[in-house]
Write a protein that holds these residues in place. Structure first.
Motif, PDB file in Angstrom:
ATOM      1  N   TYR A 133       8.815 -41.475  85.698  1.00 31.09           N
ATOM      2  CA  TYR A 133       9.197 -40.102  85.228  1.00 31.09           C
ATOM      3  C   TYR A 133      10.832 -40.008  85.615  1.00 31.09           C
ATOM      4  N   ILE A 134      11.417 -39.850  84.911  1.00 31.75           N
ATOM      5  CA  ILE A 134      12.959 -40.041  85.211  1.00 31.75           C
ATOM      6  C   ILE A 134      13.770 -38.737  84.368  1.00 31.75           C
ATOM      7  N   VAL A 135      14.479 -38.035  85.343  1.00 31.70           N
ATOM      8  CA  VAL A 135      15.271 -37.053  84.906  1.00 31.70           C
ATOM      9  C   VAL A 135      16.480 -37.231  84.886  1.00 31.70           C
ATOM     10  N   THR A 136      17.154 -36.909  83.804  1.00 28.20           N
ATOM     11  CA  THR A 136      18.856 -37.082  83.674  1.00 28.20           C
ATOM     12  C   THR A 136      19.216 -35.752  83.168  1.00 28.20           C
ATOM     13  N   PHE A 137      20.301 -35.604  83.819  1.00 28.22           N
ATOM     14  CA  PHE A 137      21.155 -34.267  83.415  1.00 28.22           C
ATOM     15  C   PHE A 137      22.646 -34.109  83.072  1.00 28.22           C
ATOM     16  N   ARG A 138      22.939 -33.518  82.342  1.00 24.81           N
ATOM     17  CA  ARG A 138      24.405 -32.919  82.271  1.00 24.81           C
ATOM     18  C   ARG A 138      24.467 -31.494  81.709  1.00 24.81           C
ATOM     19  N   GLN A 139      24.004 -31.282  80.773  1.00 29.16           N
ATOM     20  CA  GLN A 139      23.827 -29.851  80.219  1.00 29.16           C
ATOM     21  C   GLN A 139      22.266 -29.216  80.089  1.00 29.16           C
ATOM     22  N   THR A 140      21.526 -30.357  79.593  1.00 31.32           N
ATOM     23  CA  THR A 140      20.076 -30.078  79.616  1.00 31.32           C
ATOM     24  C   THR A 140      19.338 -31.253  80.386  1.00 31.32           C
ATOM     25  N   ASP A 141      18.087 -31.093  80.498  1.00 25.83           N
ATOM     26  CA  ASP A 141      17.285 -31.898  81.419  1.00 25.83           C
ATOM     27  C   ASP A 141      16.104 -32.560  80.390  1.00 25.83           C
ATOM     28  N   PRO A 142      16.730 -33.854  80.067  1.00 30.90           N
ATOM     29  CA  PRO A 142      15.598 -34.621  79.504  1.00 30.90           C
ATOM     30  C   PRO A 142      14.759 -35.103  80.712  1.00 30.90           C
ATOM     31  N   LEU A 143      13.356 -35.210  80.642  1.00 32.20           N
ATOM     32  CA  LEU A 143      12.540 -35.668  81.501  1.00 32.20           C
ATOM     33  C   LEU A 143      11.884 -36.894  80.824  1.00 32.20           C
ATOM     34  N   TYR A 144      12.055 -38.177  80.963  1.00 28.74           N
ATOM     35  CA  TYR A 144      11.873 -39.429  80.201  1.00 28.74           C
ATOM     36  C   TYR A 144      10.341 -39.730  80.973  1.00 28.74           C
ATOM     37  N   THR A 145       9.505 -40.267  79.836  1.00 26.52           N
ATOM     38  CA  THR A 145       8.353 -40.616  80.186  1.00 26.52           C
ATOM     39  C   THR A 145       8.551 -42.256  79.923  1.00 26.52           C
ATOM     40  N   VAL A 146       8.184 -43.366  80.814  1.00 27.70           N
ATOM     41  CA  VAL A 146       8.344 -44.601  80.529  1.00 27.70           C
ATOM     42  C   VAL A 146       7.185 -45.443  80.805  1.00 27.70           C
ATOM     43  N   ASP A 147       6.681 -46.050  79.906  1.00 24.12           N
ATOM     44  CA  ASP A 147       5.320 -46.910  80.035  1.00 24.12           C
ATOM     45  C   ASP A 147       5.757 -48.245  80.512  1.00 24.12           C
ATOM     46  N   LEU A 148       5.388 -48.574  81.853  1.00 28.68           N
ATOM     47  CA  LEU A 148       5.623 -49.823  82.433  1.00 28.68           C
ATOM     48  C   LEU A 148       4.352 -50.645  82.705  1.00 28.68           C
ATOM     49  N   SER A 149       3.371 -50.483  81.896  1.00 30.89           N
ATOM     50  CA  SER A 149       2.191 -51.248  81.918  1.00 30.89           C
ATOM     51  C   SER A 149       2.383 -52.630  81.259  1.00 30.89           C
ATOM     52  N   ASP A 150       3.242 -52.947  80.720  1.00 28.64           N
ATOM     53  CA  ASP A 150       3.756 -54.268  80.429  1.00 28.64           C
ATOM     54  C   ASP A 150       5.040 -54.438  80.847  1.00 28.64           C
ATOM     55  N   PRO A 151       5.130 -55.408  82.154  1.00 23.42           N
ATOM     56  CA  PRO A 151       6.282 -55.542  82.718  1.00 23.42           C
ATOM     57  C   PRO A 151       7.149 -56.233  81.914  1.00 23.42           C
ATOM     58  N   ALA A 152       6.937 -56.707  80.885  1.00 25.24           N
ATOM     59  CA  ALA A 152       8.047 -57.638  80.114  1.00 25.24           C
ATOM     60  C   ALA A 152       8.641 -56.745  78.901  1.00 25.24           C
ATOM     61  N   ASN A 153       7.847 -55.541  78.825  1.00 31.81           N
ATOM     62  CA  ASN A 153       8.402 -54.653  77.800  1.00 31.81           C
ATOM     63  C   ASN A 153       8.300 -53.114  78.033  1.00 31.81           C
ATOM     64  N   PRO A 154       9.385 -52.725  78.928  1.00 31.07           N
ATOM     65  CA  PRO A 154       8.970 -51.236  79.527  1.00 31.07           C
ATOM     66  C   PRO A 154       9.183 -50.423  78.084  1.00 31.07           C
ATOM     67  N   VAL A 155       8.846 -49.409  77.902  1.00 32.51           N
ATOM     68  CA  VAL A 155       8.842 -48.441  76.519  1.00 32.51           C
ATOM     69  C   VAL A 155       8.886 -46.953  76.946  1.00 32.51           C
ATOM     70  N   VAL A 156       9.810 -46.493  76.460  1.00 33.41           N
ATOM     71  CA  VAL A 156      10.209 -44.890  76.775  1.00 33.41           C
ATOM     72  C   VAL A 156       9.346 -44.220  75.594  1.00 33.41           C
ATOM     73  N   THR A 157       8.289 -43.482  76.002  1.00 38.58           N
ATOM     74  CA  THR A 157       7.435 -42.855  75.274  1.00 38.58           C
ATOM     75  C   THR A 157       7.476 -41.487  75.040  1.00 38.58           C
ATOM     76  N   GLY A 158       8.485 -40.706  76.011  1.00 40.09           N
ATOM     77  CA  GLY A 158       8.624 -39.361  75.485  1.00 40.09           C
ATOM     78  C   GLY A 158       9.904 -39.091  76.346  1.00 40.09           C
ATOM     79  N   GLU A 159      10.644 -37.856  75.581  1.00 40.10           N
ATOM     80  CA  GLU A 159      11.809 -37.401  76.179  1.00 40.10           C
ATOM     81  C   GLU A 159      11.841 -35.832  75.851  1.00 40.10           C
TER      82      GLU A 159
END
Length: 633
Positions: free
Chosen positions: A449-475
């Protein structure tokens, strides 16, 4: 205190743009500059002590030549330049643990990884509370409400932290030292008798602690040190030398001037030359990694030194990861990477067991996580350079015209397979939060779970179950941001940070309860306290989650609407399945809340204790949270 001397030398040295020529005996050697290149984490060891000294001196000269070639510092040895440098140096003078939940009914430090303890300013064994505030260590008996023992540290010491283990109470701090007309910092570790606070053992090393961990019966440390090169000081401060004099003085240094010394109970020791490693390019700073048993008997310590800086530590049951941010200036913009070194501990001795690099810089230790045989790393490119060179935080444009963040900043998650002696990249996902920077990271199992910010706060959800293919599943996009994330049950995540306007101007404390059961997180509830902030935003050790009562406890500073009604206290939030509710606001009875705000909260014996520089206060845990005890300092 020792400043980062080589930076000052770069300002004073007038070295050739292509390199520096030196003489040793009858042999001429040319030291070429070492341009900044990526992937510079690969380490090598020296062939012996003479080889180590020569290599360190060459690296220092090459670095100075690089700085001079880039014209980032003034050249010459004018008295004004020396005075300016002196002034500059003087000014510089997861396993997802549940907040230390314990079956023994007392809280522990909010550690990142379960079973791996982190140093803090307060520790408890369920009966005594040990705290260090304003340079004084105290043992408070919670049964009698009295200070059972007290120990004052030297007024020239700072950064005091504690461990509490089977072998005693451990106090770590940095001491400013004056010896033979030299001023430097020294890391000190005292093993104390918890009952009397008498010193049982002492370990000292030149430098200051980067971070430490305690695993079982072992203490693990990373200590950063700067070179103590008196011959170079003499030439630099004389104000009458030139580049040749400076180089000759540097060649007069010894290995002891560069590699930190240490002692155990007053008996001097030194790092074995075979245990000194170095990357391709370095400036002369060093980080030393070592382990000590909590039971004492520290005479057999075997420190390992890396000739590099180190800013961030991540600890696991058998490893210590050391991360160093490195940068170089190109013609148009800075280049940057983070170098990561893994040390595996066997029998108390650290062994280098893998190296890697990632683009950009880390936010903090939560940017690193080892899980299921893989290391996951979250970084932001351009974040640190923006922060150091003109950034002004998550508000509108700076008063001096700087921008909030560079337009090309972005964040990346990189995954490495952890081998016996290697870190091998398996996959990555990038372009998270373009034009933004990371404000919070939490790895929970195979999800990030990764929060980035400049004016709004996207909370990214990143699926790491496949170490060779991380995937962003939510923003998930909301106003404001979370600066710290903490799991509070299956499918629930708590975020502590700031609310903000649509333009990114912060307005006050915001605590958010997220539903993370689906591929994309959702906001269930938020608590807002305008014109307030919490130390949790920058110090996770200030956070307490007590699972038995389902409450989150945060030290909070409330400035009032016009900054004229200052109050400081402890906010207790009841964390429900789908809602947050203020359960209590607790203030201490202190004369000056501006100087004596609450810094920690802990649970002991069914009561909620709060620590400030003024004292310890106990309140009921539940009900009306009425005050039950006060121990003034």
């Amino acid at each position: 205190m020792k400043a980062k001397l080589l930076i000052a030398l770069a300002g004073a040295a007038s070295l050739a743009a292509a390199g520096c020529t030196s003489q040793q005996g009858d042999v001429d050697r040319v030291v070429d500059t070492v341009p900044w290149v990526p992937a510079s984490a690969q380490l090598a060891t020296y062939g012996g002590c003479d080889d180590a000294l020569e290599g360190i001196q060459d690296a220092a000269l090459a670095m100075m030549a690089e700085w001079q070639r880039g014209e980032y510092f003034a050249s010459g040895f004018a008295e004004d330049d020396v005075a300016r440098e002196e002034g500059d140096m003087a000014a510089a003078s997861d396993a997802g643990g549940a907040s230390g939940q314990s079956a023994d009914a007392y809280s522990q430090t909010n550690n990142q990884v379960a079973g791996v303890d982190e140093p803090d300013i307060v520790k408890t064994d369920g009966t005594f509370v040990y705290s260090v505030v304003q340079n004084t260590l105290r043992a408070v008996d919670t049964r009698s409400g009295e200070v059972a023992a007290e120990r004052a540290f030297d007024e020239m010491s700072w950064s005091h932290e504690l461990f509490l283990g089977d072998g005693g109470l451990f106090a770590m701090y940095t001491q400013d030292v004056e010896a033979d007309d030299l001023y430097y910092s020294e890391f000190r570790l005292d093993r104390l008798d918890p009952a009397t606070l008498d010193v049982l053992d002492t370990f000292t090393m030149e430098g200051s602690m980067v971070d430490a961990r305690m695993v079982g019966g072992e203490l693990r440390f990373a200590v950063s040190s700067q070179p103590l090169i008196q011959p170079v000081y003499d030439v630099l401060y004389a104000g009458a030398g030139d580049a040749a004099d400076l180089e000759a003085a540097l060649r007069d240094t010894t290995l002891d001037d560069w590699v930190p010394s240490y002692s155990v109970n007053g008996e001097a020791g030194e790092v074995d030359c075979a245990d000194i490693a170095h990357p391709d390019r370095f400036s002369g700073s060093a980080v030393t990694v070592f382990g000590l048993p909590t039971s004492g008997g520290w005479e057999d310590v075997a420190p390992h030194t890396v000739m590099a800086d180190g800013e961030t530590v991540h600890g696991t049951a058998d490893s210590l990861y050391l991360a160093h941010y490195d940068y170089g200036w190109g013609e148009d913009e800075p280049e940057a990477e983070t170098e990561i070194y893994r040390f595996h501990f066997t029998g108390g001795e650290p062994l280098l067991a893998g190296e890697a690099t990632v683009p950009g810089s880390l936010l903090n230790q939560y940017s690193l996580s080892e899980y299921d045989g893989h290391l996951r790393v979250a970084t932001t490119e351009n974040q640190a350079m923006w922060g150091w060179w003109g950034g002004c935080g998550p508000a509108a444009d700076c008063a001096w015209g700087g921008e909030v963040a560079p337009e090309d900043s972005k964040s990346t998650v990189t995954v490495f397979a952890v081998g016996e002696d290697s870190l091998t990249e398996t996959g990555s996902v990038t372009d998270l939060g373009v034009t933004e920077q990371i404000y919070a990271v939490r790895f929970i199992g195979d999800t990030a779970y990764i929060v980035t910010f400049r004016q709004t706060d996207p909370l990214y959800t990143v699926d790491l179950s496949d170490p060779a293919n991380p995937v962003v599943t939510g923003e998930l996009k909301i106003t404001g941001y979370s600066a710290y994330l903490h799991p509070v049950g299956n499918g629930r995540l708590l975020g502590v940070g700031q609310e903000a306007t649509e333009d990114g101007v912060t307005t006050g404390l915001q605590v958010s309860l997220f539903d993370t059961a689906a591929d994309e997180a959702a906001v269930l509830d938020q608590y807002l306290r305008p014109n307030a902030s919490s130390a949790v935003e920058w110090d996770p050790h200030a956070f307490l989650y007590w699972q038995d009562a389902s409450v989150a406890v945060l030290p909070v500073t409330d400035w009032g609407e016009d900054y004229s009604n200052y109050t400081a206290g402890v906010l207790v939030l009841a964390v429900g399945t789908d809602a947050l509710e203020e359960a209590a606001w607790i203030e201490q009875e202190v004369a000056d809340p501006y100087a004596e705000g609450v810094v920690r909260a802990l649970v002991v014996g069914g009561q909620l204790w709060s620590l400030s520089s003024a004292g310890l206060q106990a309140n009921e845990l539940g009900g009306d949270y009425g005050q039950t005890a006060w121990i003034g300092f």
